[in-house]
Design a protein around this motif. Structure first.
Motif, PDB file in Angstrom:
ATOM      1  N   UNK A  16      42.657  36.258 -12.032  1.00  0.00           N
ATOM      2  CA  UNK A  16      41.720  35.134 -12.121  1.00  0.00           C
ATOM      3  C   UNK A  16      40.352  35.624 -12.578  1.00  0.00           C
ATOM      4  N   UNK A  17      39.643  34.754 -13.262  1.00  0.00           N
ATOM      5  CA  UNK A  17      38.330  35.118 -13.794  1.00  0.00           C
ATOM      6  C   UNK A  17      37.367  35.493 -12.668  1.00  0.00           C
ATOM      7  N   UNK A  18      36.690  36.638 -12.818  1.00  0.00           N
ATOM      8  CA  UNK A  18      35.791  37.124 -11.768  1.00  0.00           C
ATOM      9  C   UNK A  18      34.683  36.109 -11.485  1.00  0.00           C
ATOM     10  N   UNK A  19      34.171  35.503 -12.541  1.00  0.00           N
ATOM     11  CA  UNK A  19      33.091  34.525 -12.370  1.00  0.00           C
ATOM     12  C   UNK A  19      33.519  33.328 -11.554  1.00  0.00           C
ATOM     13  N   UNK A  20      34.748  32.865 -11.799  1.00  0.00           N
ATOM     14  CA  UNK A  20      35.270  31.717 -11.032  1.00  0.00           C
ATOM     15  C   UNK A  20      35.459  32.094  -9.560  1.00  0.00           C
ATOM     16  N   UNK A  21      35.936  33.304  -9.332  1.00  0.00           N
ATOM     17  CA  UNK A  21      36.150  33.761  -7.949  1.00  0.00           C
ATOM     18  C   UNK A  21      34.801  33.919  -7.236  1.00  0.00           C
ATOM     19  N   UNK A  22      33.817  34.443  -7.965  1.00  0.00           N
ATOM     20  CA  UNK A  22      32.478  34.602  -7.385  1.00  0.00           C
ATOM     21  C   UNK A  22      31.911  33.244  -6.990  1.00  0.00           C
ATOM     22  N   UNK A  23      32.061  32.268  -7.872  1.00  0.00           N
ATOM     23  CA  UNK A  23      31.549  30.922  -7.581  1.00  0.00           C
ATOM     24  C   UNK A  23      32.218  30.338  -6.337  1.00  0.00           C
ATOM     25  N   UNK A  46      31.935  43.950 -10.335  1.00  0.00           N
ATOM     26  CA  UNK A  46      32.562  44.212 -11.627  1.00  0.00           C
ATOM     27  C   UNK A  46      31.508  44.765 -12.579  1.00  0.00           C
ATOM     28  N   UNK A  47      31.784  45.915 -13.182  1.00  0.00           N
ATOM     29  CA  UNK A  47      30.871  46.501 -14.166  1.00  0.00           C
ATOM     30  C   UNK A  47      31.276  46.012 -15.551  1.00  0.00           C
ATOM     31  N   UNK A  48      30.366  45.331 -16.231  1.00  0.00           N
ATOM     32  CA  UNK A  48      30.679  44.796 -17.557  1.00  0.00           C
ATOM     33  C   UNK A  48      30.169  45.698 -18.675  1.00  0.00           C
ATOM     34  N   UNK A  49      29.118  46.467 -18.374  1.00  0.00           N
ATOM     35  CA  UNK A  49      28.567  47.347 -19.406  1.00  0.00           C
ATOM     36  C   UNK A  49      27.746  48.430 -18.727  1.00  0.00           C
ATOM     37  N   UNK A  50      27.640  49.583 -19.404  1.00  0.00           N
ATOM     38  CA  UNK A  50      26.786  50.664 -18.926  1.00  0.00           C
ATOM     39  C   UNK A  50      25.759  50.952 -20.014  1.00  0.00           C
ATOM     40  N   UNK A  59      23.220  34.219  -4.156  1.00  0.00           N
ATOM     41  CA  UNK A  59      22.735  33.139  -5.017  1.00  0.00           C
ATOM     42  C   UNK A  59      23.287  33.227  -6.426  1.00  0.00           C
ATOM     43  N   UNK A  60      23.698  34.430  -6.827  1.00  0.00           N
ATOM     44  CA  UNK A  60      24.228  34.615  -8.179  1.00  0.00           C
ATOM     45  C   UNK A  60      25.558  33.888  -8.387  1.00  0.00           C
ATOM     46  N   UNK A  61      26.137  33.360  -7.317  1.00  0.00           N
ATOM     47  CA  UNK A  61      27.418  32.651  -7.432  1.00  0.00           C
ATOM     48  C   UNK A  61      27.347  31.507  -8.436  1.00  0.00           C
ATOM     49  N   UNK A  62      26.180  30.859  -8.542  1.00  0.00           N
ATOM     50  CA  UNK A  62      26.056  29.710  -9.456  1.00  0.00           C
ATOM     51  C   UNK A  62      26.153  30.140 -10.914  1.00  0.00           C
ATOM     52  N   UNK A  63      25.970  31.447 -11.177  1.00  0.00           N
ATOM     53  CA  UNK A  63      26.126  31.990 -12.527  1.00  0.00           C
ATOM     54  C   UNK A  63      27.377  32.872 -12.602  1.00  0.00           C
ATOM     55  N   UNK A  64      28.332  32.590 -11.745  1.00  0.00           N
ATOM     56  CA  UNK A  64      29.552  33.373 -11.749  1.00  0.00           C
ATOM     57  C   UNK A  64      29.343  34.796 -11.289  1.00  0.00           C
ATOM     58  N   UNK A  65      28.339  35.004 -10.431  1.00  0.00           N
ATOM     59  CA  UNK A  65      28.058  36.337  -9.897  1.00  0.00           C
ATOM     60  C   UNK A  65      27.279  37.228 -10.840  1.00  0.00           C
ATOM     61  N   UNK A  66      26.848  36.681 -11.976  1.00  0.00           N
ATOM     62  CA  UNK A  66      26.165  37.504 -12.978  1.00  0.00           C
ATOM     63  C   UNK A  66      24.770  37.922 -12.508  1.00  0.00           C
TER      64      UNK A  66
END
Length: 323
Positions: free
Chosen positions: A214-221, A273-277, A227-234
């Motif tokens: 499942x999409x990490x952002x959806x799970x975070x929400x 989740x690490x998306x970029x370094x 508070x970052x949940x509203x942006x999918x944990x970003x």
């Protein structure tokens, strides 16, 4: 529009008379006799200070309790502002800055029109403790200072100026290694007898869904308490120090695209989740340009402003009574 704003800014006395009566701040006329500071041959009275405080009060403590300590702090601000004003006025005269009388006439007419009549304007001005003629001189003084600041303090930096500063000070724009992450935080509610167990089970459900694809952002929400949940944990790019050491030890081992396990801390459970370094770098000029323009302009203007005050103090003696 700019001109009108300037007029409104300098006419704090009228604003004080109209807008701030709700504070029931009665200024004793006897305060006009009490001299609290001298700038050269100009005497600043307690009435001057009280009038200025009346303006600063709603700007600094709107809808907040004003303690005696806060009033003392406000009085210091007001007195300093009045002293600085006289020093700047001295510099304006020394540098030959003048305001045509016809311009003062025009502004007085504009104000009389704004407040319906010259009589109404005079009535409002009297509420501040001065005469209309004194107010006219006050206006002239403030316009002279305004002109002084425009000519000797205002800074307009070109892109070339910014680029030169950037090239000479690149070390100031160094950014440490950073990670672009998404984040899920499940907090432990200490008021519940099984708060930690409940939080752990919730974290395990979230982690299982991520493992199932499942999409990490959806799970975070769905699960995160951050508070970052509203942006999918970003969270965007974060540097070391953003998370607890235990979390950082785990996530800095990950490659882009990888997700940490469930990391338990005293406060709760974390999944990252690490998306970029991004390695340590000098922030590119285009990325920092506008922020640099703002910060450098403010810094240079403050330096020029302080220099005007220091130049005036070389010629004018400042004495403060009853500090």
């Amino acid at each position: 529009m700019v001109r009108l704003l300037q007029i409104l800014m300098v006419l704090f006395l009228i604003k004080g008379a109209v807008a701030y009566q709700g504070f029931s701040w009665k200024i004793d006329p006897e305060m006009k006799k009490k001299v609290v500071a001298e700038v050269g041959d100009v005497k600043i009275t307690e009435m001057d200070v009280q009038r200025y405080m009346k303006v600063l009060l709603p700007m600094n403590y709107y809808h907040r309790t004003v303690t005696d300590e806060k009033l003392k702090e406000l009085r210091k601000k007001a007195l300093k502002a009045l002293i600085d004003r006289e020093l700047l006025y001295y510099e304006a005269k020394k540098k030959g800055i003048k305001i045509p009388e016809k311009e003062i006439d025009r502004l007085m007419d504009e104000l009389a029109k704004r407040y319906k009549s010259r009589e109404k304007l005079e009535e409002l001005v009297k509420q501040t403790g001065i005469t209309l003629e004194e107010f006219r001189e006050e206006l002239k003084k403030r316009l002279m200072i305004d002109k002084l600041l425009k000519e000797y303090v205002q800074v307009n930096l070109t892109e070339k100026d910014l680029k030169e500063y950037y090239e000479k000070n690149k070390y100031k724009f160094k950014e440490p290694e950073s990670l672009k992450v998404r984040y899920i935080y499940i907090k432990v509610d200490p008021t519940k007898p099984k708060g930690r167990q409940i939080a752990r089970e919730r974290a395990e459900k979230a982690y299982k869904e991520i493992q199932e694809g499942k999409d990490f952002g959806d799970v975070a929400y769905k699960y995160s308490d951050d508070l970052s949940r509203i942006k999918g944990g970003e969270l965007g790019y974060v540097h070391k120090g953003r998370f607890e050491k235990k979390i950082e030890e785990e996530i800095y081992k990950l490659k882009p695209g990888e997700v940490s396990g469930i990391i338990e801390t005293e406060l709760g459970f974390h999944i990252v989740k690490v998306e970029d370094k991004r390695p340590e770098r000098i922030v590119p000029f285009d990325k920092i340009k506008e922020k640099l323009r703002k910060e450098l302009t403010e810094k240079l203007q403050q330096e020029k402003y302080e220099k005007l005050l220091e130049d005036a103090k070389k010629d004018v003696k400042v004495v403060i009574y009853n500090k």
